[in-house]
Design a protein around this motif. Structure first.
Motif, PDB file in Angstrom:
ATOM      1  N   GLN A   1       0.720  -1.182   0.127  1.00 65.76           N
ATOM      2  CA  GLN A   1      -0.160   0.008   0.142  1.00 65.76           C
ATOM      3  C   GLN A   1       1.003   1.263   0.176  1.00 65.76           C
ATOM      4  OE1 GLN A   1      -2.796  -2.081  -0.573  1.00 65.76           O
ATOM      5  NE2 GLN A   1      -3.448   0.098  -0.052  1.00 65.76           N
ATOM      6  N   LEU A   2       1.946   1.256   0.734  1.00 67.73           N
ATOM      7  CA  LEU A   2       2.715   2.449   0.967  1.00 67.73           C
ATOM      8  C   LEU A   2       3.691   2.710  -0.384  1.00 67.73           C
ATOM      9  CD1 LEU A   2       4.012   2.063   4.406  1.00 67.73           C
ATOM     10  CD2 LEU A   2       2.746   3.984   3.776  1.00 67.73           C
ATOM     11  N   LEU A   3       3.930   1.489  -1.063  1.00 70.02           N
ATOM     12  CA  LEU A   3       4.621   1.714  -2.200  1.00 70.02           C
ATOM     13  C   LEU A   3       3.827   2.292  -3.422  1.00 70.02           C
ATOM     14  CD1 LEU A   3       6.518  -1.713  -2.479  1.00 70.02           C
ATOM     15  CD2 LEU A   3       7.482   0.515  -2.664  1.00 70.02           C
ATOM     16  N   ILE A   4       2.413   1.868  -3.363  1.00 68.88           N
ATOM     17  CA  ILE A   4       1.302   2.375  -4.439  1.00 68.88           C
ATOM     18  C   ILE A   4       1.247   3.510  -4.149  1.00 68.88           C
ATOM     19  CG2 ILE A   4      -1.005   2.338  -5.024  1.00 68.88           C
ATOM     20  CD1 ILE A   4      -0.884  -0.957  -4.945  1.00 68.88           C
ATOM     21  N   ARG A   5       1.207   4.079  -2.966  1.00 71.24           N
ATOM     22  CA  ARG A   5       0.859   5.500  -2.795  1.00 71.24           C
ATOM     23  C   ARG A   5       2.235   6.346  -2.754  1.00 71.24           C
ATOM     24  NH1 ARG A   5      -2.678   7.592   2.370  1.00 71.24           N
ATOM     25  NH2 ARG A   5      -2.141   9.941   1.776  1.00 71.24           N
ATOM     26  N   GLY A   6       3.397   5.785  -3.133  1.00 71.46           N
ATOM     27  CA  GLY A   6       4.743   6.380  -3.210  1.00 71.46           C
ATOM     28  C   GLY A   6       5.383   6.958  -2.138  1.00 71.46           C
ATOM     29  N   MET A   7       4.667   6.586  -0.960  1.00 71.58           N
ATOM     30  CA  MET A   7       5.475   7.013   0.535  1.00 71.58           C
ATOM     31  C   MET A   7       6.791   6.321   0.869  1.00 71.58           C
ATOM     32  SD  MET A   7       3.636   8.957   2.104  1.00 71.58           S
ATOM     33  CE  MET A   7       1.944   9.776   1.559  1.00 71.58           C
ATOM     34  N   VAL A   8       6.976   5.224   0.117  1.00 71.67           N
ATOM     35  CA  VAL A   8       8.210   4.433   0.403  1.00 71.67           C
ATOM     36  C   VAL A   8       8.723   3.955  -1.124  1.00 71.67           C
ATOM     37  CG1 VAL A   8       7.972   3.762   2.617  1.00 71.67           C
ATOM     38  CG2 VAL A   8       7.282   2.085   0.837  1.00 71.67           C
ATOM     39  N   GLU A   9       9.965   3.553  -1.470  1.00 68.64           N
ATOM     40  CA  GLU A   9      10.465   2.903  -2.454  1.00 68.64           C
ATOM     41  C   GLU A   9      11.196   1.747  -1.936  1.00 68.64           C
ATOM     42  OE1 GLU A   9      12.885   5.180  -4.734  1.00 68.64           O
ATOM     43  OE2 GLU A   9      14.207   5.801  -2.866  1.00 68.64           O
TER      44      GLU A   9
ATOM     45  N   GLU B   1      -1.147   0.869 -11.124  1.00 69.85           N
ATOM     46  CA  GLU B   1      -0.445   0.752  -9.896  1.00 69.85           C
ATOM     47  C   GLU B   1      -0.701  -0.440  -8.951  1.00 69.85           C
ATOM     48  OE1 GLU B   1      -1.417   4.523  -8.304  1.00 69.85           O
ATOM     49  OE2 GLU B   1       0.602   5.481  -9.387  1.00 69.85           O
ATOM     50  N   ALA B   2      -2.316  -0.852  -8.974  1.00 71.51           N
ATOM     51  CA  ALA B   2      -2.519  -2.125  -8.158  1.00 71.51           C
ATOM     52  C   ALA B   2      -1.790  -3.202  -8.655  1.00 71.51           C
ATOM     53  CB  ALA B   2      -4.075  -2.469  -8.412  1.00 71.51           C
ATOM     54  N   ILE B   3      -1.772  -3.482 -10.049  1.00 72.34           N
ATOM     55  CA  ILE B   3      -1.042  -4.476 -10.637  1.00 72.34           C
ATOM     56  C   ILE B   3       0.578  -4.656 -10.571  1.00 72.34           C
ATOM     57  CG2 ILE B   3      -0.418  -5.610 -13.093  1.00 72.34           C
ATOM     58  CD1 ILE B   3      -2.992  -4.656 -14.145  1.00 72.34           C
ATOM     59  N   ARG B   4       1.064  -3.307 -10.749  1.00 68.37           N
ATOM     60  CA  ARG B   4       2.460  -3.349 -10.512  1.00 68.37           C
ATOM     61  C   ARG B   4       2.901  -3.454  -9.061  1.00 68.37           C
ATOM     62  NH1 ARG B   4       5.737   1.095 -12.294  1.00 68.37           N
ATOM     63  NH2 ARG B   4       7.265  -0.435 -12.168  1.00 68.37           N
ATOM     64  N   GLY B   5       1.846  -3.053  -8.232  1.00 67.58           N
ATOM     65  CA  GLY B   5       2.388  -2.872  -6.572  1.00 67.58           C
ATOM     66  C   GLY B   5       3.271  -1.638  -6.339  1.00 67.58           C
TER      67      GLY B   5
ATOM     68  N   MET C   1      -4.615 -14.827 -23.086  1.00 70.23           N
ATOM     69  CA  MET C   1      -4.208 -15.440 -21.742  1.00 70.23           C
ATOM     70  C   MET C   1      -3.370 -14.250 -21.119  1.00 70.23           C
ATOM     71  SD  MET C   1      -1.073 -16.497 -20.283  1.00 70.23           S
ATOM     72  CE  MET C   1       0.323 -17.242 -21.183  1.00 70.23           C
ATOM     73  N   LEU C   2      -2.645 -13.395 -21.488  1.00 69.40           N
ATOM     74  CA  LEU C   2      -1.807 -12.462 -20.744  1.00 69.40           C
ATOM     75  C   LEU C   2      -2.738 -11.472 -20.222  1.00 69.40           C
ATOM     76  CD1 LEU C   2       1.406 -12.058 -22.466  1.00 69.40           C
ATOM     77  CD2 LEU C   2       0.976 -12.880 -20.211  1.00 69.40           C
ATOM     78  N   THR C   3      -3.862 -11.048 -20.978  1.00 66.65           N
ATOM     79  CA  THR C   3      -4.856 -10.015 -20.403  1.00 66.65           C
ATOM     80  C   THR C   3      -5.457 -10.592 -19.213  1.00 66.65           C
ATOM     81  OG1 THR C   3      -6.166 -10.653 -22.163  1.00 66.65           O
ATOM     82  CG2 THR C   3      -5.010  -8.509 -22.377  1.00 66.65           C
ATOM     83  N   ARG C   4      -5.650 -12.007 -19.134  1.00 69.13           N
ATOM     84  CA  ARG C   4      -6.296 -12.445 -18.165  1.00 69.13           C
ATOM     85  C   ARG C   4      -5.506 -12.786 -17.147  1.00 69.13           C
ATOM     86  NH1 ARG C   4      -7.314 -17.814 -18.727  1.00 69.13           N
ATOM     87  NH2 ARG C   4      -7.377 -17.316 -21.163  1.00 69.13           N
ATOM     88  N   ALA C   5      -4.280 -13.115 -17.125  1.00 67.85           N
ATOM     89  CA  ALA C   5      -3.339 -13.233 -16.037  1.00 67.85           C
ATOM     90  C   ALA C   5      -2.907 -12.098 -15.562  1.00 67.85           C
ATOM     91  CB  ALA C   5      -2.220 -14.244 -16.512  1.00 67.85           C
ATOM     92  N   VAL C   6      -2.777 -11.240 -16.090  1.00 66.47           N
ATOM     93  CA  VAL C   6      -2.289  -9.784 -15.547  1.00 66.47           C
ATOM     94  C   VAL C   6      -3.497  -8.941 -15.496  1.00 66.47           C
ATOM     95  CG1 VAL C   6      -0.754  -7.626 -15.926  1.00 66.47           C
ATOM     96  CG2 VAL C   6      -0.146  -9.912 -16.700  1.00 66.47           C
ATOM     97  N   SER C   7      -4.020  -9.127 -14.320  1.00 67.93           N
ATOM     98  CA  SER C   7      -5.165  -8.524 -13.745  1.00 67.93           C
ATOM     99  C   SER C   7      -4.962  -8.067 -12.170  1.00 67.93           C
ATOM    100  CB  SER C   7      -6.591  -9.017 -13.978  1.00 67.93           C
ATOM    101  OG  SER C   7      -6.209 -10.486 -13.726  1.00 67.93           O
ATOM    102  N   LEU C   8      -6.057  -7.240 -11.536  1.00 67.62           N
ATOM    103  CA  LEU C   8      -5.742  -6.906 -10.317  1.00 67.62           C
ATOM    104  C   LEU C   8      -5.574  -8.280  -9.631  1.00 67.62           C
ATOM    105  CD1 LEU C   8      -8.563  -4.307  -9.806  1.00 67.62           C
ATOM    106  CD2 LEU C   8      -6.076  -4.078 -10.691  1.00 67.62           C
ATOM    107  N   PRO C   9      -4.591  -8.141  -8.702  1.00 68.12           N
ATOM    108  CA  PRO C   9      -4.378  -9.441  -7.726  1.00 68.12           C
ATOM    109  C   PRO C   9      -5.578  -9.294  -7.033  1.00 68.12           C
ATOM    110  CG  PRO C   9      -3.046  -7.545  -7.085  1.00 68.12           C
ATOM    111  CD  PRO C   9      -3.530  -7.189  -8.188  1.00 68.12           C
TER     112      PRO C   9
END
Lengths: 237, 205, 205
Positions: free
Chosen positions: B120-128, C107-111, C164-172
């Motif tokens: 959550q903090l990474l997504i918000r950019g507060m930490v890296e 951002e949710a996908i990448r975290g 396949m990839l659009t399905r696999a890469v979605s919000l965790p």
């Protein structure tokens, strides 16, 4: 309530422990930790079917508490467990935790002032010019997607594995009762035989729970001798 | 005013994002030492103005003076900032004074799995998150410029010393000292701590 | 320096667009005369710096000092020529496969916070931002026609392993909820779980 709110309001084991101690206005010490052990175990009992990852965190703290509490009662067992340093540092850990809670409070006081800084929102639109990176080919982007798919799969798989590794307390209590039903009396070393660290912790915890509920009782004939577990109100053989 | 200093100001302004010291070295063809001197000068000259220069890990960004937070907030009324939760604040507190710090170290202090909060903090950019300089297989967490802008910190050196901030917590086995001032009072004081105390700060740079 | 002057500087800086005198009157609750005086003062104080205040038809804007045009130009073209990092390529890949996609989804996908990476991809004309057709307050990102032509793609569905990839890469999926068993079935269900089930959780509020 959405998951995020729940997890962030969730009280971790140290938080609970600190609260128990502070409610009784006790300083952080091994003596006061021993005093609140029972309440801590009761708290765990109220967390029935908690997710295994969090349960494991609670059990780790519970095991440390139990070791502290049983230091006087079961010296031989404690010696064995204490070979792992970490069992004895709970008071220190709790002190550190409390310090950082104070820092968190300071940060909160900063946030409450709403002294936010703002960056410049915009950037000049005329900066935009088509300048793709030649390395950003379909192949490279495809690979990036593949590795993303892979790491996302990992994220979801991890907690599922945890479930298999951690046994619930209630199950363990049933197991112990069954074992005693067959044998009347078992030795502690038997109950802990060939167990993983997590299982030892759970067994130990379950044992204490059963003693508290007067279902079981433990005997140690002399110092350093085998600890025997038997049903309460059953004559010693 | 020095031409290069003026150029740095223009670049930082136009960039509207954190700029690495290395980028300035490349663009202006100057040495790090010289640039650091000029950046320090800019920081000082602007410190009392409406625009401030903030820095973290050799990244520089121009932002508004935090004291004007409410006024700017009124102006672009759309901007509402979500408050940090207790768990987030607790995790940030550890990262702030222990950085760079691994997830294992954070969890050892909090006593709970912290994967979710860190995300959550990474997504918000507060930490890296970056790889440790000592061990490339290990990830470590640090606070960011975004963390500073959210809490109105203009210079990491101005943060109170860890020992001072946590003095109220006594060592294990010791009863709490009687007659202590409340935490709030202590905190107020720390904020205005003289610059000379900065050297003692627990912040690693 | 005067508090109001500092506030004006902050507002003009954060706005990044021409600000009408009337807007300042409204936000700061001051009269025109007083504001004009302060704006004049700001203009003079900044005239020799890297940031300048310009005025046209009672609209005020902070801009870079034109004398530094070449330096800013160098900085910008260096930014354009920079090799994309793995993080940037990852973001670009998500936009390519999942477009149109919002920043929150990315951002949710990448975290991890992706604000500045998105800006970089925008500046380089590889992606563009538009308002969502479903929700006009929401921005979504797409690859530009130019970039698609550059890649030689006429139909997204022809991208390798598109389905396949659009399905696999979605919000965790959400991590297992406290108070719930986290076997596969439960995880599936949790996503659509009614709010009323939440009360049964082991979490204290």
């Amino acid at each position: 309530m959405p998951y995020q709110v729940r997890i962030e309001k969730f009280q971790g084991p140290l938080e609970v422990l600190l609260q128990l101690i502070e409610e009784q206005k006790l300083p952080i010490s091994e003596i006061s930790l021993a005093e609140v052990t029972q309440q801590f175990l009761e708290h765990i009992k109220s967390l029935q079917d908690i997710n295994p990852e969090l349960l494991a965190d609670f059990l780790t703290v519970a095991s440390k508490l139990l070791v502290i509490k049983s230091k006087t009662l079961l010296p031989s067992l404690v010696e064995e467990l204490e070979e792992e340093e970490e069992f004895s540092d709970l008071a220190y850990q709790l002190t550190q935790f409390k310090k950082f809670k104070l820092v968190a409070k300071y940060l909160e006081s900063l946030e409450t002032k709403k002294h936010y800084s703002f960056a410049r929102e915009g950037w000049e639109e005329d900066f935009v010019s088509f300048y793709p990176d030649p390395t950003a080919s379909i192949g490279v982007l495809y690979k990036a997607m593949q590795s993303l798919a892979h790491s996302l799969e990992e994220i979801t798989r991890l907690p599922k594995q945890m479930v298999k590794e951690v046994i619930s307390i209630s199950q363990k209590i049933k197991d112990l009762q069954n074992l005693l039903g067959q044998k009347i009396e078992i030795k502690l070393s038997e109950a802990l035989q060939k167990k993983s660290r997590t299982e030892i912790i759970v067994t130990f915890l379950a044992l204490l729970e059963l003693i508290k509920q007067r279902i079981l009782t433990v005997d140690q004939e002399m110092l350093f001798s085998e600890i025997k577990i038997r049903k309460f109100n059953q004559p010693v053989i | 005013m020095n031409d290069t200093q003026s150029q740095i100001e223009s670049i930082l302004f136009a960039a509207s994002r954190p700029v690495k010291l290395g980028e300035l070295v490349k663009t202006l063809g100057l040495g790090k030492t010289e640039l650091l001197e000029l950046l320090e000068k800019i920081k000082n000259e602007y410190s009392a103005r409406g625009i401030n220069l903030i820095e973290k890990d050799e990244r520089y960004q121009l932002v508004t003076n935090p004291a004007n937070g409410p006024a700017v907030g009124n102006f672009n009324s759309a901007e509402l900032r979500e408050k940090l939760t207790d768990a987030s604040l607790e995790t940030l507190a550890i990262i702030l004074y222990k950085q760079p710090v691994s997830r294992a170290e954070i969890e050892a202090i909090r006593g709970v799995n912290s994967q979710y909060i860190l995300r959550q903090l990474l997504i918000r950019g507060m930490v890296e998150k970056s790889t440790s300089s000592e061990d490339s297989r290990r990830y470590v967490y640090k606070t960011t410029l975004e963390f500073m802008t959210h809490l109105g910190i203009t210079d990491m050196k101005n943060l109170p010393d860890f020992e001072m901030l946590t003095r109220a917590v006594s060592l294990p086995e010791e009863p709490p000292l009687p007659g202590k001032k409340s935490n709030d009072e202590e905190l107020e004081k720390n904020e205005n701590a003289p610059a000379s105390q900065d050297e003692e700060s627990g912040i690693k740079n």
